[in-house]
Motif scaffolding. Structure first.
Motif, mmCIF file in Angstrom:
data_model
loop_
_atom_site.group_PDB
_atom_site.id
_atom_site.type_symbol
_atom_site.label_atom_id
_atom_site.label_comp_id
_atom_site.label_asym_id
_atom_site.label_seq_id
_atom_site.Cartn_x
_atom_site.Cartn_y
_atom_site.Cartn_z
ATOM 1 N N ALA A 56 0.845 -1.210 0.000
ATOM 2 C CA ALA A 56 0.000 0.000 0.000
ATOM 3 C C ALA A 56 0.882 1.261 0.000
ATOM 4 N N ASP A 57 2.019 1.200 0.669
ATOM 5 C CA ASP A 57 2.924 2.363 0.683
ATOM 6 C C ASP A 57 3.528 2.586 -0.707
ATOM 7 N N ILE A 58 3.777 1.478 -1.405
ATOM 8 C CA ILE A 58 4.333 1.605 -2.762
ATOM 9 C C ILE A 58 3.304 2.295 -3.651
ATOM 10 N N ALA A 59 2.035 1.895 -3.510
ATOM 11 C CA ALA A 59 0.968 2.505 -4.330
ATOM 12 C C ALA A 59 0.832 3.995 -3.980
ATOM 13 N N ARG A 60 0.919 4.311 -2.703
ATOM 14 C CA ARG A 60 0.804 5.716 -2.279
ATOM 15 C C ARG A 60 1.946 6.551 -2.884
ATOM 16 N N ASP A 61 3.143 6.004 -2.887
ATOM 17 C CA ASP A 61 4.309 6.791 -3.325
ATOM 18 C C ASP A 61 4.491 6.798 -4.840
ATOM 19 N N HIS A 62 4.042 5.750 -5.504
ATOM 20 C CA HIS A 62 4.355 5.640 -6.941
ATOM 21 C C HIS A 62 3.124 5.553 -7.830
ATOM 22 N N GLY A 63 1.936 5.480 -7.227
ATOM 23 C CA GLY A 63 0.704 5.434 -8.007
ATOM 24 C C GLY A 63 0.442 4.054 -8.587
ATOM 25 N N THR A 64 -0.712 3.940 -9.266
ATOM 26 C CA THR A 64 -1.112 2.691 -9.921
ATOM 27 C C THR A 64 -1.595 3.025 -11.330
ATOM 28 N N PRO A 65 -1.584 2.078 -12.259
ATOM 29 C CA PRO A 65 -1.026 0.740 -12.118
ATOM 30 C C PRO A 65 0.500 0.786 -12.051
ATOM 31 N N ALA A 66 1.072 -0.272 -11.505
ATOM 32 C CA ALA A 66 2.534 -0.351 -11.404
ATOM 33 C C ALA A 66 2.947 -1.812 -11.281
ATOM 34 N N TYR A 67 4.070 -2.124 -11.881
ATOM 35 C CA TYR A 67 4.674 -3.441 -11.673
ATOM 36 C C TYR A 67 5.647 -3.340 -10.505
ATOM 37 N N VAL A 68 5.589 -4.325 -9.624
ATOM 38 C CA VAL A 68 6.474 -4.345 -8.453
ATOM 39 C C VAL A 68 7.201 -5.688 -8.427
ATOM 40 N N TYR A 69 8.519 -5.632 -8.404
ATOM 41 C CA TYR A 69 9.324 -6.858 -8.408
ATOM 42 C C TYR A 69 10.090 -6.994 -7.096
ATOM 43 N N SER A 70 10.474 -8.227 -6.794
ATOM 44 C CA SER A 70 11.304 -8.484 -5.620
ATOM 45 C C SER A 70 12.674 -8.951 -6.093
ATOM 46 N N ARG A 71 13.693 -8.218 -5.683
ATOM 47 C CA ARG A 71 15.056 -8.624 -6.044
ATOM 48 C C ARG A 71 15.375 -10.007 -5.476
ATOM 49 N N ALA A 72 15.002 -10.223 -4.204
ATOM 50 C CA ALA A 72 15.329 -11.510 -3.553
ATOM 51 C C ALA A 72 14.678 -12.663 -4.314
ATOM 52 N N ALA A 73 13.458 -12.446 -4.812
ATOM 53 C CA ALA A 73 12.783 -13.538 -5.527
ATOM 54 C C ALA A 73 13.540 -13.865 -6.809
ATOM 55 N N PHE A 74 13.924 -12.836 -7.572
ATOM 56 C CA PHE A 74 14.717 -13.103 -8.787
ATOM 57 C C PHE A 74 15.973 -13.889 -8.430
ATOM 58 N N GLU A 75 16.642 -13.442 -7.366
ATOM 59 C CA GLU A 75 17.911 -14.093 -7.010
ATOM 60 C C GLU A 75 17.685 -15.533 -6.567
ATOM 61 N N ASN A 76 16.661 -15.733 -5.742
ATOM 62 C CA ASN A 76 16.406 -17.099 -5.252
ATOM 63 C C ASN A 76 16.051 -18.037 -6.397
ATOM 64 N N HIS A 77 15.232 -17.538 -7.321
ATOM 65 C CA HIS A 77 14.820 -18.403 -8.435
ATOM 66 C C HIS A 77 16.022 -18.756 -9.320
ATOM 67 N N TYR A 78 16.899 -17.788 -9.531
ATOM 68 C CA TYR A 78 18.101 -18.069 -10.335
ATOM 69 C C TYR A 78 19.000 -19.075 -9.605
ATOM 70 N N ARG A 79 19.161 -18.840 -8.310
ATOM 71 C CA ARG A 79 20.081 -19.707 -7.537
ATOM 72 C C ARG A 79 19.586 -21.141 -7.473
ATOM 73 N N ALA A 80 18.253 -21.315 -7.519
ATOM 74 C CA ALA A 80 17.717 -22.687 -7.490
ATOM 75 C C ALA A 80 18.248 -23.463 -8.696
ATOM 76 N N TYR A 81 18.333 -22.808 -9.841
ATOM 77 C CA TYR A 81 18.909 -23.458 -11.032
ATOM 78 C C TYR A 81 20.396 -23.706 -10.843
ATOM 79 N N ASP A 82 21.074 -22.655 -10.398
ATOM 80 C CA ASP A 82 22.535 -22.733 -10.321
ATOM 81 C C ASP A 82 22.960 -23.833 -9.350
#
Ligand SMILES: Cc1ncc(COP(=O)(O)O)c(C=O)c1O
Ligand SMILES: N[C@@H](CCCC[NH3+])C(=O)O
Length: 416
Positions: free
Chosen positions: A19-45
């Motif tokens: 909700a804070d992200i929506a307040r500060d950056h408006g909608t619509p918006a794509y929101v990504y998680s760096r940790a999720a990208f990293e974890n998903h990549y590391r699962a392969y590696d």
């Protein structure tokens, strides 16, 4: 671990309240998680640890520079399908020597650029593409590294629009014809035959089609060895599915484990090109309810995101979870069609969703990190949304919200 979860009745992205992200950056918006990208990549590696391997993230799934940069920092390679994607990889700090170049229609200038920067391999999809690549490599005085993308005629059991490994699809070289094409390639003076490639489709939820394809490709590897053509790598493409609803795709560990078992003691480097399984569940799309409109037939929640922002539901009837950012406790639940403001009946993000809603509520479309923003458009002259990346407790704007000036910059009226 899911980086988008509820705490105290609020959806969080890592440590940040959505909700804070929506307040500060408006909608619509794509929101990504760096940790999720990293974890998903590391699962392969980590599943490939101890074996020669290269994980080439499929740039088409989500090509934002920050995403590529996060993965490049982990040592990722990249699977590209255009010179544009190549430039993105280079600007994001990716190594050209870890790039494979796929796609059925590579243009001469794209081949030239890829040869100049020194990509790891071209995945060649036809006889005529071989001729073109040989000629351009000759002009540049280099040898082009090539794999042939073979079409193993395997049913991936996925949506027909994203199934690529059947004979009737435009992709690859018929595996039965591959020995002839390999012999041609091996005889060309400006090509260096290195491997074999195959990609049978996307959003696969079982390992059987991958293994079926692999068996056919390994039989080809043996046959080529008999012909004196020794391959060094096996690129099994991407395609591992994710859970959008109740699918239970194998984990990267299980899927890779099964492939390694098939490889046995064959000393081939394994190359993979995962896109969706790294990016999809690393992102959400945030939208706000503008109006609630109830008719005799349907309850419509009209939101500020539309098919131009996320086309998967309209294009493939894809189902993606739509969840409230702050669930209303005790609110009356109704069944809603979540629709956008675009003038098309196909403009929906979800249908028949049981939710307790009020105008102004924030919703999150889950699993939006892959084939989300990259497939967005300006239809109805709508500005494309920003992309934001959460890293722990911080939110970074990795693409600004588009403006009308951005959209109109390249258009010109006729002279008076
Ligand atoms: C050649 C190639 N490699 C990799 C991918 C990535 O696929 P996915 O996002 O399903 O992992 C695709 C897209 O389906 C592709 O066409
Ligand atoms: N765009 C598709 C995936 C295509 C894969 C590209 N080879 C999707 O959203 O599911």
């Amino acid at each position: 671990m899911d980086q988008f979860s509820y705490r105290d009745g609020q959806l969080f992205a890592e440590q940040v309240a959505v909700a804070d992200i929506a307040r500060d950056h408006g909608t619509p918006a794509y929101v990504y998680s760096r940790a999720a990208f990293e974890n998903h990549y590391r699962a392969y590696d980590s599943a490939l640890a101890g074996r020669p391997h290269l994980i080439c993230y499929a740039v088409k799934a989500n090509s934002n520079l920050a995403v590529l940069n996060v993965l490049a920092r982990l040592g990722a390679g990249f699977d590209i399908v255009s010179a544009g994607e190549l430039e993105r990889v280079l600007r994001a700090g990716g190594e050209p020597g870890r790039v494979v170049f796929s796609g059925v229609g590579k243009q001469p200038w794209e081949m030239r650029r890829a040869l100049e920067v020194g990509v790891r391999c071209f995945n060649v999809e036809s006889d005529t593409e071989l001729d073109r690549l040989n000629e351009i490599a000759g002009e540049l005085g280099v040898k082009a590294p090539v794999s042939l993308r073979v079409n193993p005629d395997v049913d991936a059991g996925t949506h027909p629009y994203i199934s690529t490994g059947l004979k009737q699809n435009k992709f690859g070289i018929d595996i039965a014809d591959a020995p002839r094409v390999y012999a041609r390639a091996a005889a060309m003076p400006h090509l260096d035959v290195q491997g074999v490639d195959c990609h049978i489709g996307s959003q696969l939820t079982t390992t059987a089609p991958f293994l079926d394809a692999m068996d056919r490709v390994l039989a080809l590897v043996d046959r080529l060895a008999d012909d004196g053509i020794i391959l060094r790598h096996l690129d099994m493409g991407g395609g591992l599915g994710v859970a959008y609803e109740d699918e239970q795709p194998p984990s990267p560990q299980d899927y890779i484990g099964a492939m390694i078992e098939r490889l046995g003691d064959l000393q081939l480097e394994l190359v993979l090109e995962p896109g969706r399984s790294i990016a999809a569940n690393a992102g959400i799309m945030l939208t706000r309810v503008e109006f609630l409109k109830c008719t005799d037939q349907h309850n419509f929640a009209i939101v500020d995101a539309a098919m131009n922002d996320m086309i998967r539901p309209a294009l493939y009837s894809a189902w993606q979870a739509i969840v409230p950012v702050a669930p209303r406790s005790g609110g009356e639940e109704k069944t809603w069609d979540i629709v956008g403001p675009v003038c098309e009946t196909g403009d929906f993000l979800g249908k028949d969703r049981p939710l307790a809603l009020a105008a102004g509520d924030l919703l999150a479309v889950r699993s939006a990190g892959a084939y989300g923003f990259v497939m967005s458009s300006n239809y109805n002259t709508r500005n494309r949304p920003p992309e934001l990346m959460v890293d722990g407790g911080r939110v970074h704007v990795i693409r600004e919200r588009e403006t009308i000036d951005d959209q109109l910059r390249h258009e010109h009226c006729l002279p008076q």
